[in-house]
Design an enzyme around this catalytic site. Structure first.
Site, short mmCIF file in Angstrom:
data_model
loop_
_atom_site.label_atom_id
_atom_site.label_comp_id
_atom_site.label_asym_id
_atom_site.label_seq_id
_atom_site.Cartn_x
_atom_site.Cartn_y
_atom_site.Cartn_z
N LYS A 80 44.99 35.15 53.29
CA LYS A 80 45.27 35.22 54.73
C LYS A 80 46.65 35.87 54.94
O LYS A 80 47.02 36.75 54.17
CB LYS A 80 45.14 33.83 55.37
CG LYS A 80 43.78 33.19 55.00
CD LYS A 80 43.44 31.96 55.78
CE LYS A 80 42.08 31.44 55.34
NZ LYS A 80 41.61 30.30 56.10
N GLY A 131 40.54 24.79 56.27
CA GLY A 131 41.93 24.34 56.39
C GLY A 131 42.07 22.91 56.91
O GLY A 131 43.15 22.51 57.32
N GLU A 151 30.99 29.64 55.51
CA GLU A 151 32.19 28.85 55.75
C GLU A 151 32.04 28.09 57.07
O GLU A 151 32.26 28.68 58.16
CB GLU A 151 33.43 29.76 55.85
CG GLU A 151 33.72 30.55 54.60
CD GLU A 151 35.18 31.01 54.53
OE1 GLU A 151 35.83 30.68 53.54
OE2 GLU A 151 35.68 31.64 55.49
N SER A 182 37.93 24.29 52.57
CA SER A 182 38.59 23.19 51.85
C SER A 182 38.09 23.01 50.42
O SER A 182 37.94 21.88 49.95
CB SER A 182 38.49 21.89 52.65
OG SER A 182 39.16 22.03 53.89
N GLU A 193 38.17 33.43 61.48
CA GLU A 193 39.46 33.65 62.17
C GLU A 193 39.46 34.99 62.89
O GLU A 193 40.22 35.19 63.84
CB GLU A 193 40.61 33.54 61.15
CG GLU A 193 40.83 32.09 60.75
CD GLU A 193 41.38 31.86 59.36
OE1 GLU A 193 41.91 32.82 58.75
OE2 GLU A 193 41.26 30.73 58.87
N HIS A 212 35.30 37.09 59.00
CA HIS A 212 35.86 35.75 58.81
C HIS A 212 35.94 35.06 60.18
O HIS A 212 36.18 35.72 61.19
CB HIS A 212 37.25 35.85 58.17
CG HIS A 212 37.74 34.52 57.69
ND1 HIS A 212 38.29 33.58 58.55
CD2 HIS A 212 37.74 33.95 56.47
CE1 HIS A 212 38.60 32.50 57.85
NE2 HIS A 212 38.28 32.69 56.58
N ASN A 269 41.31 33.96 49.38
CA ASN A 269 41.69 34.64 50.62
C ASN A 269 43.10 34.17 50.97
O ASN A 269 43.27 33.04 51.43
CB ASN A 269 40.68 34.27 51.72
CG ASN A 269 41.07 34.82 53.08
OD1 ASN A 269 42.01 35.62 53.18
ND2 ASN A 269 40.35 34.41 54.11
P1 13P Z 1 40.67 26.75 53.13
O1 13P Z 1 40.24 26.79 51.68
O2 13P Z 1 42.15 26.68 53.29
O3 13P Z 1 39.93 25.69 53.88
O4 13P Z 1 40.24 28.15 53.79
C1 13P Z 1 38.94 28.60 53.63
C2 13P Z 1 38.85 30.01 54.10
O5 13P Z 1 38.99 30.27 55.30
C3 13P Z 1 38.63 31.05 53.11
O6 13P Z 1 38.28 32.25 53.70
#
Ligand code: 13P
Length: 247
Positions: free
Chosen positions: A11, A171, A165, A209, A97, A95, A9
């Site tokens: 982003k 992150g 997740e 992560s 976010e 997601h 992803n």
């Molecule tokens: P990270 O791998 O940067 O923690 O992000 C995970 C994520 O949000 C994938 O959709």
């Protein structure tokens, strides 16, 4: 036996040239054997879907969101039918976010996932608890309620992937323990079984992560069928070892 899915992803990162270089590097650094073991997916920003689909070869292309209907007066939304016609195979919906930052609720996520499936795409429905919810012992209840509200009726292993997740692991460099991940994935599979009948073939990805050094252990867990990778998917050097960890 479920085929692994390693999804990146991106982003709101990587422009056209950077995206093209990354896809090309992944193709150059992978062998036919890597694709024999798993499906590899990258999810760039919307305007890169078509140019990347043109060069992606064995790599699948996905979107990070889509509209909740085929077409209409929805300024700024992208039709899942259009995505499919551009060579997109998957779409991430729900997601954290978007749940937290864009106030998307389960009903909207379910509508988006359903519209994606109707257009022939596979919906990757994301679920996950916050740190506070885990500390209070509510993680499984929260995830169960997100699943019940956001999985479209009649979903199956071809048109649905679930991504667990934990919000606090995204992150941050923190990952859930292997025991906690397996316990949550088993609970998600049980709930999918209740909702859909047969969940034995539905892929459940872990995200939060995921890196080269923890991928092998996470991917070896019984109910972990792949990974949804953020930061480590932005460079071939960090994404390739995760793909190779599916062996
Ligand atoms: P990270 O791998 O940067 O923690 O992000 C995970 C994520 O949000 C994938 O959709």
């Amino acid at each position: 036996m479920r085929r692994a899915l390693i999804a990146g992803n991106w982003k709101m990162n990587l422009g056209l040239e950077e995206g093209m270089v990354l896809v090309q590097s992944l193709l150059n650094q992978s062998s036919a054997e890597d694709f024999a073991n798993c499906d590899v997916l990258v999810c760039p920003q919307m305007p890169l879907i078509a140019p990347l689909a043109d060069i992606a070869g064995n790599i699948k292309i996905g979107a990070q969101d889509c509209g909740a209907t085929d077409s209409g007066a929805f300024t700024g939304d992208t039709s899942p039918q259009l995505l499919a016609s551009l060579g997109c195979d998957y779409v991430i919906v729900g997601h954290s976010e978007r749940r937290a930052g864009r106030f998307e609720d389960d009903g909207l996520i379910q509508a988006k996932a359903g519209a994606a499936q109707k257009a022939g795409l596979t919906a990757i429905v994301c679920v996950g608890e916050s740190e506070m919810e885990r500390e209070l012992g509510n993680a499984e209840t929260i995830v169960a309620s997100q699943l019940a509200g956001s999985i479209p009726e009649g979903s199956n292993a071809e048109n649905l992937v679930v991504a667990y997740e934990p919000v606090w692991a995204i992150g941050t460099g923190k990952t859930a323990s292997e025991a906690d991940v397996q316990e949550m994935h088993a609970s998600i599979r049980d709930q999918l079984e209740d909702l859909l009948g047969d969940a034995s073939k539905i892929r459940i990805l872990y995200g939060g992560s995921v890196k080269a050094d923890n991928a092998k252990a996470l991917l070896a867990l019984k109910d972990v069928d792949g990974a949804l990778v953020g930061g480590a998917s932005l460079k071939a050097e960090s994404f390739m070892p995760i793909i190779k960890a599916t062996k």
